[in-house]
Scaffold this motif. Structure first.
Motif, PDB file in Angstrom:
ATOM      1  N   SER A  93     -13.306  36.822  22.958  1.00 45.16           N
ATOM      2  CA  SER A  93     -12.938  36.180  21.703  1.00 45.16           C
ATOM      3  C   SER A  93     -13.419  34.732  21.676  1.00 45.16           C
ATOM      4  N   ALA A 144     -17.078  34.484  21.095  1.00 39.89           N
ATOM      5  CA  ALA A 144     -17.452  34.588  19.690  1.00 39.89           C
ATOM      6  C   ALA A 144     -17.491  33.220  19.032  1.00 39.89           C
ATOM      7  N   PRO A 189     -10.819  40.531  27.355  1.00 37.65           N
ATOM      8  CA  PRO A 189     -10.806  40.570  25.885  1.00 37.65           C
ATOM      9  C   PRO A 189     -10.615  39.182  25.271  1.00 37.65           C
ATOM     10  N   GLY A 190      -9.765  38.379  25.895  1.00 37.10           N
ATOM     11  CA  GLY A 190      -9.571  37.025  25.394  1.00 37.10           C
ATOM     12  C   GLY A 190     -10.808  36.177  25.544  1.00 37.10           C
ATOM     13  N   THR A 191     -11.499  36.336  26.679  1.00 45.98           N
ATOM     14  CA  THR A 191     -12.719  35.566  26.899  1.00 45.98           C
ATOM     15  C   THR A 191     -13.801  35.967  25.918  1.00 45.98           C
ATOM     16  N   ALA A 241      -9.456  32.747  18.589  1.00 45.08           N
ATOM     17  CA  ALA A 241     -10.738  33.185  18.039  1.00 45.08           C
ATOM     18  C   ALA A 241     -10.582  33.744  16.632  1.00 45.08           C
ATOM     19  N   ALA A 242      -9.525  34.523  16.416  1.00 41.97           N
ATOM     20  CA  ALA A 242      -9.297  35.092  15.084  1.00 41.97           C
ATOM     21  C   ALA A 242      -9.094  33.996  14.044  1.00 41.97           C
ATOM     22  N   GLN A 293      -6.050  33.583  23.574  1.00 40.11           N
ATOM     23  CA  GLN A 293      -7.477  33.481  23.298  1.00 40.11           C
ATOM     24  C   GLN A 293      -7.900  34.298  22.084  1.00 40.11           C
ATOM     25  N   ILE A 294      -7.382  35.509  21.971  1.00 38.90           N
ATOM     26  CA  ILE A 294      -7.717  36.335  20.808  1.00 38.90           C
ATOM     27  C   ILE A 294      -7.176  35.704  19.531  1.00 38.90           C
TER      28      ILE A 294
END
Length: 439
Positions: free
Chosen positions: A241, A244, A237-239, A379-380, A375-376
């Motif tokens: 992000s 993106a 999930p972090g990757t 990205a956010a 990571q999330i």
């Protein structure tokens, strides 16, 4: 000069530096040959086709990387200790990445009218099939370099890039007259497909068997599917992000601006991403070495950080100074519209070095939850700041968003990074642990 030569030779005997330098050299080679490729594309093709080619390649890499980038950390983490399961782990990675990317591409093609004029060239059975195949080929192409790195054979990666880059440029010129519409995308993908054959022959014919023999007596148990799955559940999930930031942002920009404007934006953005990739190169090598010998994590982190800064800081300074001259090679409009973006992205690489060293240490320790959180969060912040700033700064919002967000995240993780650099731990250890980690 002799001292520098001796230091370099000493570094090359250390797998951490040897693989890290090889990946950095590969990034430099890719940047130089990439500039040559796009310079030829700007000369032989129209502005609209130049921008369209950039947009299609970016979109293809987005879909191909949906799982491929998520598997980068897992392969770097587990290939060093996979033992007899090494071939199966690589092949599963290839299959998962190609299948996921292909499924995403099919979904995109079925909803093609929703994605704007730029991507309308993919309408029709022939163009759609070629694009789908391109996504699956690029997914495998991405992971074969990671496989070589995870097996401590990253020195082969620059050679692959040299041959791939030169063949790609030759085919581009050859197709300029016969295929003025679509020639850029075709010239990019045909050499990619051809390159899969010799590189995977090298991997499975020579590198993997030698790795299995060398690690047979280490006493380490090969990772099971459950262990790899737990790692991916946190890291993937972090990757996504981070994916993106690298690929989704340009796709969204392509939907907001014309093809010619996107071509000029994409040139500056691509060069900025190349510099950022340098920060990731030494970090990937750090993950591999941290998996081989966890007791040296703190020392390897310090060494990787010092070498990364030693190489990257001068590149950032030079880029900030000469950015308009670099982009002017492609034309005055490239320099006029892309200079500020390239400078901002170059400056953002400095905090990114700290973030990547921290993330690689977490991967080496299989701390998947912390990986996903950082990571999330990054990205956010990037996506939100770009969305807020775009109406005011246009494409430069991408540079401002990355610089502000990555600086903030670097400040937030700095305290934990210091503990890792000192002890190899993410929390304060006991005295005995501290002595061991610093040894």
């Amino acid at each position: 000069m002799s001292d520098l030569r001796r230091r370099l030779l000493r570094d090359l005997r250390n797998p951490l530096f040897r693989n890290g330098y090889a990946l950095m050299a590969n990034t430099g080679i890719t940047a130089v040959l990439g500039m040559g490729y796009w310079l030829l594309a700007a000369h032989y093709f129209s502005e609209e086709e130049f921008g369209r080619g950039q947009a299609l390649i970016t979109l293809m890499r987005l879909f191909a990387s949906l799982t491929a980038l998520g598997l980068v950390g897992a392969l770097a983490r587990f290939l060093p200790v996979a033992g007899r399961r090494t071939p199966g782990l690589i092949l599963r990675g290839y299959g998962i990445a190609a299948a996921t990317g292909g499924a995403a591409a099919v979904g995109f093609l079925l909803t093609l009218p929703l994605w704007g004029e730029t991507y309308s060239v993919l309408a029709g059975f022939g163009p759609s099939l070629f694009f789908l195949a391109a996504v699956m080929v690029w997914a495998v192409f991405t992971l074969q370099d990671v496989a070589l790195t995870g097996l401590r054979q990253a020195t082969w990666v620059p050679l692959n890039s040299v041959v791939f880059g030169l063949v790609k440029m030759g085919l581009l010129v050859a197709l300029a007259g016969s295929l003025p519409d679509g020639g850029i995308f075709v010239s990019w993908m045909v050499p990619t497909a051809i390159a899969l054959i010799p590189i995977n022959w090298l991997i499975f014919g020579f590198v993997v068997p030698r790795h299995v023999r060398q690690t047979a007596g280490t006493g380490q148990n090969p990772p099971g599917l459950r262990e790899v799955g737990r790692f991916l559940a946190g890291d993937f999930p972090g990757t996504l992000s981070v994916l993106a930031i690298v690929y989704l942002v340009p796709v969204v920009v392509a939907m907001q601006v014309g093809e010619a404007t996107f071509g000029r934006f994409s040139m500056a953005h691509t060069l900025g991403c190349m510099i950022e990739l340098l920060a990731m190169n030494m970090a990937v090598s750090l993950t591999v070495e941290g998996s081989f010998d966890p007791s040296k994590l703190a020392a390897n982190c310090r060494n990787a950080l010092r070498r990364a800064l030693l190489i990257i800081v001068p590149i950032i300074v030079v880029t900030v100074v000469v950015a308009p001259f670099i982009l002017h090679i492609f034309g005055a409009k490239f320099a006029e519209e892309g200079t500020m973006l390239l400078r901002l992205m170059a400056l953002a690489v400095l905090p990114r070095v700290l973030i990547e060293i921290y993330l690689s240490a977490l991967r080496a320790r299989s701390e998947a939850r912390a990986l996903a959180f950082v990571q999330i969060g990054l990205a956010a912040l990037v996506l939100a700041s770009i969305a807020v700033l775009f109406p005011f700064a246009n494409v430069n919002a991408v540079g401002y968003g990355m610089l502000l967000s990555e600086t903030l995240v670097a400040l937030l993780i700095f305290g934990k990074l210091r503990k890792i650099l000192k002890y190899g731990e993410t929390r304060q250890p006991s005295v005995a642990q501290g002595s061991h980690g610093a040894a």
